[in-house]
Design a protein around this motif. Structure first.
Motif, PDB file in Angstrom:
ATOM      1  N   GLN A   1       0.798  -1.216   0.000  1.00 38.77           N
ATOM      2  CA  GLN A   1       0.000   0.000   0.000  1.00 38.77           C
ATOM      3  C   GLN A   1       0.835   1.273   0.000  1.00 38.77           C
ATOM      4  N   ALA A   2       2.083   1.193   0.404  1.00 40.69           N
ATOM      5  CA  ALA A   2       2.913   2.391   0.507  1.00 40.69           C
ATOM      6  C   ALA A   2       4.377   2.035   0.281  1.00 40.69           C
ATOM      7  N   LYS A   3       5.136   3.006  -0.218  1.00 45.51           N
ATOM      8  CA  LYS A   3       6.565   2.832  -0.398  1.00 45.51           C
ATOM      9  C   LYS A   3       7.292   3.402   0.814  1.00 45.51           C
ATOM     10  N   VAL A   4       8.131   2.586   1.407  1.00 49.57           N
ATOM     11  CA  VAL A   4       8.862   3.017   2.594  1.00 49.57           C
ATOM     12  C   VAL A   4       9.681   4.271   2.304  1.00 49.57           C
ATOM     13  N   GLU A   5      10.273   4.349   1.133  1.00 48.15           N
ATOM     14  CA  GLU A   5      11.129   5.491   0.806  1.00 48.15           C
ATOM     15  C   GLU A   5      10.331   6.789   0.676  1.00 48.15           C
ATOM     16  N   ASP A   6       9.004   6.683   0.560  1.00 42.94           N
ATOM     17  CA  ASP A   6       8.166   7.883   0.549  1.00 42.94           C
ATOM     18  C   ASP A   6       7.743   8.299   1.956  1.00 42.94           C
ATOM     19  N   LEU A   7       7.915   7.423   2.919  1.00 37.78           N
ATOM     20  CA  LEU A   7       7.390   7.664   4.261  1.00 37.78           C
ATOM     21  C   LEU A   7       8.446   8.099   5.266  1.00 37.78           C
ATOM     22  N   TYR A   8       9.700   7.662   5.094  1.00 41.52           N
ATOM     23  CA  TYR A   8      10.692   7.846   6.160  1.00 41.52           C
ATOM     24  C   TYR A   8      11.951   8.534   5.667  1.00 41.52           C
ATOM     25  N   ARG A   9      12.507   9.328   6.573  1.00 41.52           N
ATOM     26  CA  ARG A   9      13.813   9.930   6.406  1.00 41.52           C
ATOM     27  C   ARG A   9      14.531   9.869   7.754  1.00 41.52           C
ATOM     28  N   ASP A  10      15.836   9.950   7.714  1.00 42.09           N
ATOM     29  CA  ASP A  10      16.664  10.070   8.919  1.00 42.09           C
ATOM     30  C   ASP A  10      16.546   8.882   9.879  1.00 42.09           C
ATOM     31  N   LEU A  11      16.310   7.682   9.338  1.00 42.61           N
ATOM     32  CA  LEU A  11      16.372   6.478  10.169  1.00 42.61           C
ATOM     33  C   LEU A  11      17.824   6.190  10.551  1.00 42.61           C
ATOM     34  N   ASP A  12      18.006   5.483  11.660  1.00 43.31           N
ATOM     35  CA  ASP A  12      19.356   5.131  12.104  1.00 43.31           C
ATOM     36  C   ASP A  12      19.848   3.830  11.485  1.00 43.31           C
ATOM     37  N   LEU A  13      18.938   2.881  11.297  1.00 47.74           N
ATOM     38  CA  LEU A  13      19.334   1.564  10.786  1.00 47.74           C
ATOM     39  C   LEU A  13      18.181   0.955  10.018  1.00 47.74           C
ATOM     40  N   VAL A  14      18.509   0.377   8.873  1.00 48.68           N
ATOM     41  CA  VAL A  14      17.591  -0.516   8.169  1.00 48.68           C
ATOM     42  C   VAL A  14      18.250  -1.886   8.117  1.00 48.68           C
ATOM     43  N   ILE A  15      17.549  -2.908   8.585  1.00 53.64           N
ATOM     44  CA  ILE A  15      18.009  -4.272   8.359  1.00 53.64           C
ATOM     45  C   ILE A  15      17.042  -4.900   7.366  1.00 53.64           C
ATOM     46  N   ASP A  16      17.563  -5.155   6.176  1.00 53.77           N
ATOM     47  CA  ASP A  16      16.754  -5.669   5.077  1.00 53.77           C
ATOM     48  C   ASP A  16      16.903  -7.184   5.028  1.00 53.77           C
ATOM     49  N   CYS A  17      15.863  -7.870   5.448  1.00 52.57           N
ATOM     50  CA  CYS A  17      15.889  -9.337   5.503  1.00 52.57           C
ATOM     51  C   CYS A  17      15.449  -9.960   4.187  1.00 52.57           C
ATOM     52  N   VAL A  18      15.139  -9.136   3.196  1.00 55.06           N
ATOM     53  CA  VAL A  18      14.824  -9.603   1.846  1.00 55.06           C
ATOM     54  C   VAL A  18      16.043  -9.433   0.958  1.00 55.06           C
ATOM     55  N   GLY A  19      16.567  -8.199   0.894  1.00 52.80           N
ATOM     56  CA  GLY A  19      17.832  -7.937   0.224  1.00 52.80           C
ATOM     57  C   GLY A  19      17.745  -7.914  -1.285  1.00 52.80           C
ATOM     58  N   GLY A  20      18.895  -8.133  -1.921  1.00 49.51           N
ATOM     59  CA  GLY A  20      18.988  -8.054  -3.364  1.00 49.51           C
ATOM     60  C   GLY A  20      19.063  -6.622  -3.846  1.00 49.51           C
ATOM     61  N   ALA A  21      18.924  -6.441  -5.154  1.00 48.40           N
ATOM     62  CA  ALA A  21      19.037  -5.114  -5.759  1.00 48.40           C
ATOM     63  C   ALA A  21      18.065  -4.092  -5.169  1.00 48.40           C
ATOM     64  N   PRO A  22      16.815  -4.468  -4.839  1.00 47.85           N
ATOM     65  CA  PRO A  22      15.881  -3.468  -4.309  1.00 47.85           C
ATOM     66  C   PRO A  22      16.305  -2.835  -2.985  1.00 47.85           C
ATOM     67  N   ALA A  23      17.292  -3.403  -2.299  1.00 50.75           N
ATOM     68  CA  ALA A  23      17.725  -2.837  -1.018  1.00 50.75           C
ATOM     69  C   ALA A  23      18.247  -1.411  -1.175  1.00 50.75           C
ATOM     70  N   ALA A  24      18.670  -1.043  -2.375  1.00 55.40           N
ATOM     71  CA  ALA A  24      19.222   0.291  -2.596  1.00 55.40           C
ATOM     72  C   ALA A  24      18.211   1.393  -2.300  1.00 55.40           C
ATOM     73  N   ARG A  25      16.912   1.088  -2.402  1.00 57.26           N
ATOM     74  CA  ARG A  25      15.905   2.121  -2.165  1.00 57.26           C
ATOM     75  C   ARG A  25      15.895   2.606  -0.722  1.00 57.26           C
ATOM     76  N   PHE A  26      16.430   1.807   0.195  1.00 56.01           N
ATOM     77  CA  PHE A  26      16.424   2.200   1.600  1.00 56.01           C
ATOM     78  C   PHE A  26      17.457   3.272   1.915  1.00 56.01           C
ATOM     79  N   LEU A  27      18.390   3.513   1.005  1.00 52.13           N
ATOM     80  CA  LEU A  27      19.426   4.514   1.280  1.00 52.13           C
ATOM     81  C   LEU A  27      18.819   5.889   1.524  1.00 52.13           C
TER      82      LEU A  27
END
Length: 338
Positions: free
Chosen positions: A224-250
């Motif tokens: 329903q929503a894109k995380v990269e549209d909702l959050y800024r200035d997080l301290d840590l993302v742990i991506d348990c899915v990974g792969g190329a799409p992990a770049a969006r969390f930057l």
């Protein structure tokens, strides 16, 4: 005369149908080992990847296999035999372990069987207050969360980076867990919460109630929503899915923040991370009985709990692999062994 047991074995790579329930020799003790009478075992991604011959990897990384294979690193059971000179374990004692990972995944007899042997230093004492099914669901997923977030516990470098992984302090930090309903994710969520983090859990909407029950402060339905549209200035993302799409969390992370990727294959955001002042780090989970002992009290008192997606008998191991192939797993798939 060779003592026999029942096991879920395969004689070729392929889909779930290659798993057969049949007789196999009981594994013999080697120096430094204990033998475990398995009461429950669980499935993890390396099990279905190896069953299929790791076809997603580059050809030069794919194993040749030494058939027949018995899969399964994660077990819970009772001590059946102890090699001479091994101390600290008593016959009949309840234990749990992640057996020989990653070094034993290419052909040794593993845990989807009545018996398995394991180096004693890879074995932890099972919490008495939880059933074998829950204990069997813990080792690989919990050790992954532990080694990413609490203590690495080994000095072996991941082939995807040149320096050791270093966990970061979590107390008071804003931590996002992607894939929070999966095997690693639901335990990483709880470990971060135990450490005092504000936890944002990302999964499909049907998992929302569970994730809040596990302690998530916020839940995002990625359909329903894109995380990269909702959050800024997080301290840590742990991506348990990974792969190329992990770049969006930057773009969700603050300068000085960190992105931990459980599966880094295909990630190509290192230059962008450097530009943003973000640490990207990976590690490969390794067997560690001392860490299982350290986590046992948290499992025992319910601070961390293992969610069971589904249970199958050992004779239904092929069906368990078919369940894994459908995806959208909530917690762990477990084999209960009589």
């Amino acid at each position: 005369m060779t003592q026999m047991m029942k096991a879920a074995r395969q004689h070729t790579f392929g889909g779930p149908e290659v798993i057969v329930y049949e007789d196999a020799p009981v594994p013999e003790l080697a120096p430094g080992e204990i033998r475990i009478r398995v009461k429950a075992a669980s499935l993890n991604p390396p099990d279905w990847y190896l069953r299929d011959g790791y076809r997603a990897l580059p050809p030069e990384w794919q194993p040749e296999g030494s058939f027949p294979l018995i899969l399964g690193t994660d077990v819970s059971g009772v001590v059946d035999a102890v090699a001479e000179g091994v101390t600290g374990f008593a016959l009949g004692e309840e234990v749990y372990a992640m057996v020989r990972f990653p070094e034993g995944m290419m052909g040794q007899s593993m845990g989807h069987a009545d018996y398995v042997t394991a180096p004693a230093d890879q074995v932890g004492r099972k919490p008495a207050t939880i059933p074998h099914a829950a204990a069997a669901g813990a080792p690989m997923s919990l050790l992954t969360a532990w080694q990413f977030l609490i203590e690495l516990g080994h000095e072996v470098l991941n082939p995807f980076q040149a320096e050791p992984h270093v966990p970061v302090p979590l107390k008071g930090k804003r931590v996002l867990v992607n894939g929070a309903a999966g095997g690693v994710g639901h335990l990483a969520l709880q470990v971060a919460k135990w450490q005092g983090a504000h936890v944002i859990a990302v999964a499909s909407g049907r998992h929302g109630e569970l994730l809040r029950d596990l302690g998530a402060d916020e839940v995002v339905d990625y359909t329903q929503a894109k995380v990269e549209d909702l959050y800024r200035d997080l301290d840590l993302v742990i991506d348990c899915v990974g792969g190329a799409p992990a770049a969006r969390f930057l773009e969700t992370l603050a300068r000085g923040g960190a992105l931990f990727i459980v599966n880094p294959l295909g990630f190509d955001g290192h230059a962008e991370a450097s530009r943003r002042g973000i640490t990207v780090s990976v590690t490969q989970v390794r067997s560690n009985g001392a860490q299982l002992d350290a986590a046992a009290s948290l499992l025992g008192d319910g601070t961390i709990r293992v969610v069971i997606d589904s249970e199958f008998s050992l004779s239904e191991a092929a069906q368990a692999h078919a369940r894994a192939a459908k995806g959208h797993i909530q917690g762990k798939i477990v084999l209960k062994i009589a």
